[in-house]
Enzyme design. Structure first.
Site, short mmCIF file in Angstrom:
data_model
loop_
_atom_site.label_atom_id
_atom_site.label_comp_id
_atom_site.label_asym_id
_atom_site.label_seq_id
_atom_site.Cartn_x
_atom_site.Cartn_y
_atom_site.Cartn_z
N ASP A 124 1.04 -1.12 0.07
CA ASP A 124 -0.06 -0.16 0.01
C ASP A 124 0.83 1.20 -0.03
OD1 ASP A 124 -2.43 1.63 0.08
OD2 ASP A 124 -1.83 1.89 2.06
N SER A 125 0.30 2.51 -0.31
CA SER A 125 1.10 3.64 -0.12
C SER A 125 1.59 4.06 1.19
CB SER A 125 0.19 4.60 -0.88
OG SER A 125 -1.04 4.96 -0.04
N CYS A 127 -4.21 -1.43 -2.11
CA CYS A 127 -4.50 -0.04 -2.50
C CYS A 127 -5.36 0.13 -3.63
CB CYS A 127 -2.97 0.61 -2.76
SG CYS A 127 -3.01 2.28 -3.11
N GLU A 170 -2.84 9.16 7.50
CA GLU A 170 -1.42 9.16 7.53
C GLU A 170 -0.63 9.99 8.71
OE1 GLU A 170 1.04 7.41 5.57
OE2 GLU A 170 -0.72 6.29 5.21
N CYS A 188 -11.32 2.72 -0.59
CA CYS A 188 -9.74 3.18 -0.25
C CYS A 188 -9.35 2.49 1.14
CB CYS A 188 -9.58 4.74 -0.07
SG CYS A 188 -7.96 5.31 0.61
N HIS A 235 -7.42 2.89 3.38
CA HIS A 235 -7.25 3.80 4.62
C HIS A 235 -8.46 3.95 5.28
CE1 HIS A 235 -3.29 4.89 2.73
NE2 HIS A 235 -3.00 5.47 3.96
N1 DGL Z 1 -4.85 3.11 0.46
C1 DGL Z 1 -4.83 3.78 -0.68
C2 DGL Z 1 -6.12 3.41 -1.43
O1 DGL Z 1 -6.69 2.60 -1.36
C3 DGL Z 1 -4.59 5.07 -0.33
C4 DGL Z 1 -4.30 5.91 -1.39
C5 DGL Z 1 -3.38 7.12 -1.32
O2 DGL Z 1 -2.26 7.01 -0.89
O3 DGL Z 1 -4.02 8.37 -1.44
O4 DGL Z 1 -6.38 4.12 -2.37
#
Ligand code: DGL
Length: 281
Positions: free
Chosen positions: A18-19, A81, A166, A200, A202
């Site tokens: 993931d990011s 992600c 974050e 998402c 997050h």
């Molecule tokens: N968890 C990522 C997603 O599902 C996050 C995206 C991000 O880094 O903006 O889209």
């Protein structure tokens, strides 16, 4: 010369990418439903969020991350992600994997989610909350048009939600303002929506607030269990991949940020101590 390694590659962990911290919400469910496997998590926290970034950058960062997980023994990588699944998955599967190693696999999380949509809604109207990148890609709408053409799918981007998570603000009062604002805008766009997909990874970290602001009769759906069940099914159908997964029930965490910061935040999110290691991509 011993060629055994070439014929039977060593088993390795399932890579989860993931990011940033969001993929931990998927990892948690993977470990719950498929506890026997080893997992190697990589958060590209130093370059998160991905949500507002161009196609080219999300693709470049995702490919670098996938290669880093392959280099550490993963035969299978899950893009936990939505943004990476929407913007990079297809190119990696079609253009890069055949050159890197056609026997390895990279899977995303949008299609498994869309496969469930029709079973989740009564009204036939579904909302998708996601990053700008995911919503602009219209990946959910396009998959739904193929799999469940009768559904009405409405996407809404929530650009402030990932930065809140974050930066450790998911539990703050300030987060309520943005959650309420985006949910009202989604519901105004289609008042018949009865299920909202948190598109998402997050967003489950904001679940309490999201549920508090949803109108009565509208439910929130997270992706973790859906992805875990879909992976279990995939592994049943692909024994040639399953046999390459190591089964030590462990989890290792890598981050492109400072390891101390990831260790603290991930321990908070997972509710258990985690020790992370820094890597450069
Ligand atoms: N968890 C990522 C997603 O599902 C996050 C995206 C991000 O880094 O903006 O889209």
């Amino acid at each position: 010369m011993d060629n055994t390694h070439d014929i039977y590659p060593a088993a390795g962990p399932i890579g989860v990418f993931d990011s940033g911290y969001g993929g931990l919400t998927i990892l948690q469910e993977l470990r719950f439903h498929l506890p026997q496997y080893d997992y190697l998590y990589l958060g590209d926290n130093a370059r998160a969020p991905y949500g507002n970034r161009s196609f080219e950058l999300v693709y470049k960062f995702t490919l670098e991350s996938v290669k880093a997980l392959f280099a550490r023994g993963c035969h299978l990588v899950i893009l936990a992600c939505n943004t990476a699944s929407a913007k990079a998955l297809r190119t990696i599967q079609q253009n890069d994997l055949p050159n890197i190693d056609p026997s390895r696999r990279v899977l995303g999380i949008i299609r498994p989610t869309v496969e469930h949509l029709a079973t989740l809604t009564r009204s036939g109207h579904v909302g998708i909350l996601g990053t700008k990148g995911t919503v602009a890609s219209r990946s959910y709408e396009m998959e739904a048009a193929k799999l469940s053409p009768d559904l009405t799918v409405t996407g809404h981007a929530c650009p402030m939600w990932v930065p809140l998570v974050e930066n450790g603000e998911a539990w703050s009062d300030g987060a309520d303002y943005f959650v309420e604002k985006d949910i009202s805008q989604l519901m105004a766009a289609d008042p018949l929506i009865d299920r909202v997909i948190l598109g998402c990874t997050h967003y489950p970290l904001l679940l309490d607030k999201i549920c508090r602001h949803l109108p009565d009769g509208v439910g929130a759906v997270t992706q973790g269990t859906i992805v875990a069940e879909s992976l279990a099914d995939y592994l049943r159908r692909h024994p040639e991949i399953e046999c390459r997964l190591s089964k030590g029930a462990g989890a290792t965490f890598l981050t492109t940020e400072q390891s101390e910061k990831f260790t603290d935040m991930a321990s908070l999110f997972l509710g258990q101590p985690v020790k992370a290691r820094h890597i450069e991509l």
